[in-house]
Structure formats: C-alpha cells, structure tokens
Write an enzyme that holds these catalytic residues in place. Sequence first.
Site, short mmCIF file in Angstrom:
data_model
loop_
_atom_site.label_atom_id
_atom_site.label_comp_id
_atom_site.label_asym_id
_atom_site.label_seq_id
_atom_site.Cartn_x
_atom_site.Cartn_y
_atom_site.Cartn_z
N ALA A 279 2.31 -1.34 3.53
CA ALA A 279 2.34 -0.88 4.91
C ALA A 279 3.71 -1.14 5.55
CB ALA A 279 1.24 -1.57 5.71
N HIS B 235 8.37 -0.62 5.18
CA HIS B 235 9.54 0.13 4.73
C HIS B 235 9.51 1.62 5.08
CE1 HIS B 235 10.04 -3.24 1.48
NE2 HIS B 235 10.24 -3.67 2.71
N TYR C 55 7.31 3.76 4.80
CA TYR C 55 6.40 4.63 4.06
C TYR C 55 5.31 5.06 5.04
CZ TYR C 55 8.91 2.76 0.04
OH TYR C 55 9.90 2.41 -0.83
N ALA D 123 32.38 -11.10 -19.70
CA ALA D 123 32.11 -10.35 -20.92
C ALA D 123 32.25 -11.26 -22.14
CB ALA D 123 33.06 -9.15 -21.03
#
Length: 645
Positions: A166, A168, A170, A394
């Site tokens: 419920a 963000h 959306y 690396a």
Amino acid sequence: MAFDNLFSPIKIRGMELKNRVVFPAMGTKMPSEDKYVTQQIIDYHVARVLGGNGLNFTEVCGVHDPSTPKNFLSIGDDKYIPRLKKLVDAIHSAGGKAGIQLWQGGMATASYQNQDIILVSDTPIYGTDKVIPGASIETIKEVIKSFGYAARRAVEAGFDCIEFHAGHNYLPHAFLSPFFNKRTDEYGGSFENRVRFLIECIESIRNNIPEDMPLFMRIVAHDDNLENGISIEETIEFCKLAKKAGIDVLNVSRGNFSSAAIKYEVPPVDLPRGFNVDNAERIKKETGMITIAVGRINDPSQADEIIKGGKADMVVVGRGQLADPEFCNKASSGKENTIVKCVGCNQGCYDGFVNPQVPYITCLRNPALGKEAEYRLIKTDNPKKILIAGGGVAGLEAAITLKRRGHTPILCESNNSLGGQFVLAGEAPRKEELKIAALSMGEMAKLENVEIRLSTPVTPELIKKINPDEVIIAIGAEPIKPNITGSNGDHVTNSHDILAGNSTANGNVVVIGGGLVGLEVAEYLSESANSITVVEMLDQVAKDLGQLRKICVMESLHTHNIKTFTSAKCVEIKEDAVIIEKDGELQAIPCNSVVIAIGAKSRASNDIIMYCDENNIPYHTIGDAVRARRALNATAEAAEVARAI
C-alpha cells in the site's frame, strides 16, 4: 549468540520466526517473460535462507493478471500456483519462512505496457492530448476481488504470510494520497472515502486466508515532495483502521516514483543509514502494532540497537543481503567483521533494474547475485600461482576468490595501500562507506592469507622472478590530461590529487568536467572555496550517475550554490580566468584555481602484456585497466576470471 535482540524469535499469529530479519520484496527482473517463478529466483531466495534470514518476501506479485506487466511475478491466475509452490517448498526445505507481496502497480505499469493501466483518477499523458481515465467502480470492485483471489492462491501455494503493498504510489497508495486521488465518488475526497479501497482490499485478503495467517502491509510513513500529500498523522489513523480490518504488521517505508522522493525507495549512500527509523518508531508507538523498520540498515549492530531500543520489532535488511547472503549467519556467530556490506552505490540493484539492457539486477559487492547456482565456489583440481597486478577492488576480488578456490594468488600493488580508486571515491562527500568497504576488502584478503606486496609495481623483471602460471592485470586508470592551453599552470590540478589530499584549490574555483568525479570534487571543495563553477561539454551534468544518486548530488549542488555551464568547451586556462566556448561565443570565468576532472584512461600495461606474450603466460585484463568504467564492472570481471582459471 551475538546480537541477541536481532536474533530473538518472534511469533505473529500462527507464524513463528527464528529472528527479526526480513529479506524484503525487491525487483530483480528474474521472473520469466510470462510472469512465472524461475529457478533463478528460487536459487536467489534459497541463498539468503541458508544465510540465516528469518523471513523472505517475494518481489511484487501482481494480483490482477491483465494489468501485471511481463517479467513481473503474477498470482493473478491459478496457473501460477505450481511454480510459486516450488519457490515456497524450496524456502521451507532450506529452513526459512516465505511471504508473498500482493501488488497492483497503478501508474507504475505504464512504464512497461500501454494497456490495462489502472489509475485512481483521470491522468493526462505527458506531451499528448490524451487522458487515461480513472478506474470505474466496476474495475475497482474487480481489483478488490483480485486481491482476495490472490490471497486464496497464496494459501494454496503454501506461503506463511502475505504482505499487502500500500505504498510507493502504487494503486492502493494512490487511492490513499490526496495528491493522486482526485475522485469525487465514494472512493475519493474525504479521508474516510480515500481509505475505503484499501480497507476493502484488506478485508478481501483476510476473508480468503486462515485466521492464524499473518497479514503484513507496506506503507509510506508520509508523502515526500508531493503537494498536499498524505501526512504521517493520516497514515497513523489509516493504520489503526487497517488493524481493525485484519493487518498485523506494518512495514514502514518511504518515497514515491512521481517525484525526487524516489530516492527514499532505494536510498543511495547519500542518505543517512536508518533515515526512516524514527517514523517507524512513532507509528509503532501510536498504533501499538508490530512494526518493521526500513531504510539503509546494513549493519547488525545498527539493526540490533533498533530492536533493543523499541524503535521497531523487526528490520528489513534488503540490499545488505544482496551484498552478502550470509549476513545473518555471520552476524549471529560473532563474525560480523567478515560481512560484505552494502555501500548504497545503487549501481547493480536500482540502476540495473531500470536499465533495459541489463538482464537482471547485480551487485558491485557480490558478483554472484543472480548467479547463485553457477557461481558457487568450486575448489580447483589444478592449483596455480597467479600474479595479480593491482590492489584495487578488481584485484582484491580476484585474489580473494582465487584463494578460496585453492589457487595461490600473489597480489602486487604499486602504491603503499590497498583499495585503489574506490578508496579515493570514498573521500568525496557522503561516500565514506565506499572507502571503508575498499579497506575492508584489503583486510579480507589478509584474513584469507593472500600474499600481498605493497609498493611493488609489476614489471617484466618481477614477472620473471615470480614465474606465475597466469597473470591478471588490474592496474586501473589514471586522470586524463587535457590538451588545453594553460593546463600546466601552477594553479591547475586534477580531481584525483584533490581527493587524495595531494593538492588544494582555493578562492574562486573552476572545475572542468561535470561528470560524477567533477561534481564530487566541486562538493568536496564547496566548504573552503569562495565560489565554484563547473564546466561540462555535454548538454547536462551528472550524465554518468544513476538516477537516485543524481537526485542527491544535484540537490547538494543547489544547496552549495555551485554554478554549472553545460554544452560548454574549455579552450584556454589563464592565470586569472578560464575561457570557455558556449553557443559559439567565448566567455571568461574569473578564477584563482582550476581542477581538471574530465575522466580517466587505462594505465599502460604494454610491458606486462609483451612479456606474457613472449613467454606464453596466459593473462587477463580486468576493470579500469580495460577502460575506465564503474566499479561494478571491475568486480564482475574479476569474479568471472577468478572462477574461470
């Protein structure tokens, strides 16, 4: 056991969890195009369960199949149940608990499809005269039923709990927030009307699951950067109503994708660790509900203190477990110093998720993310002596991996310390965690008993003396020196020397180069310089930053009154000014100091390559030694090479 508060059990309705750590719903791009669980998702979750996590949630899982985009999980049809059950069974077999996050994306689905977009209110399509109409009452009722049907399927698949998303912005959040909800019917206007859709969804879910099954809800504490958005006071009142409707646990997040507040959804290193904990504490206190704290929680001490202090009952460690799936095991067994911590770089997770050219999310600190099966470390049957030139991230990633596989790596670094450019990057504002991470990689290499030789550049003579079976070239990059008149002046320096503390820039400063490094140097100098101006050839600054870090950096530039010139070429550096060409005209920018930050180029490794070729020694070039790029590329290449040898 270390961190007793964090690793104490908790019971919610009929579900018992062994600890308070939650692996949350995070987008991965690992679902199949047709919205099914894949073996990749299963391996990804099982790795975190075996790592000691208490509760695993799926990434967002669409409840309404027509409006669920491709490559997202769906539970909008019975056909999805068998593979969801396979995921649950795998989590259970590994000793964990499985939760599913039920989702209807609303406006978010418009980024992935142009039909079946369900919106709370009529919404104009930017740049056109078209309007997407708000959902009809019929569609609203259909979605509410879809949440209930999805809950029934989740029970069939064997999930231990459900989370109702419920937040963000959306669809449910869009109904709740007065910024988005402009309806004039029974689902809009007053607070009572705006909560109606969410309460009906919660009731639909609760009516389709057993009484002893816990129901979680993800919410935003309040709306950021949205005029007339929902306040924390209204959120608290809504949560009290949600509790009566059947919600047991509140997962307190923050942010929305309709404004710069998206930075709170996947918070980068620029945001303080635990920035949202106080909101969780207030909501817990005023609702009396079980509450989960979220937001840059990447350290077990921090997480344990949150539980101990009563600020929340549980904590989300999301990206912290992307970076190290063994986070929980290491913390609970007192080996927290070996945890590979998330640094909030966002390069592999968020930036990878939104980049359509990246197949699934990755992690700078964990190149095995998304490759849990194929990247399991396998001991070698043919141990080799491997010379590694370069002690940056690396070289260190390669050395540690090779050592764990049973090889004998010898790491030689030309400087007197390890970490390389990552340590230097950590000198920039708000990025100390990167420096700490790089230094911790060095300490990890020492714990693994990797042979390390500092102040030792790799030369043909050294290769001959060591006589390795193979060579890894990870010598990194160096600043590009521009062909600009006046660039050799005494008042001219470069970004690397500034961050390393080898030189200074005072008075009115011009930074030539508006990429990541140039902007960070500008910020770094902003406290001591009188004024700072950044000159960039491209049409905008910060083009090489990911979206969320860019938001934070641009906000900082504004705060520090740092001026920028874009689409501008530096043509000459004088003692008291920089001459630029912009819009076909020459302009002079008065200054006392100039910093060159136009990028980096690979350090020359011709002598190493030539010797290896002449003596039939296999060699591998990785990271910035290939070409200057993100650290994400460096660790990924190191991991791949170290597993292939």
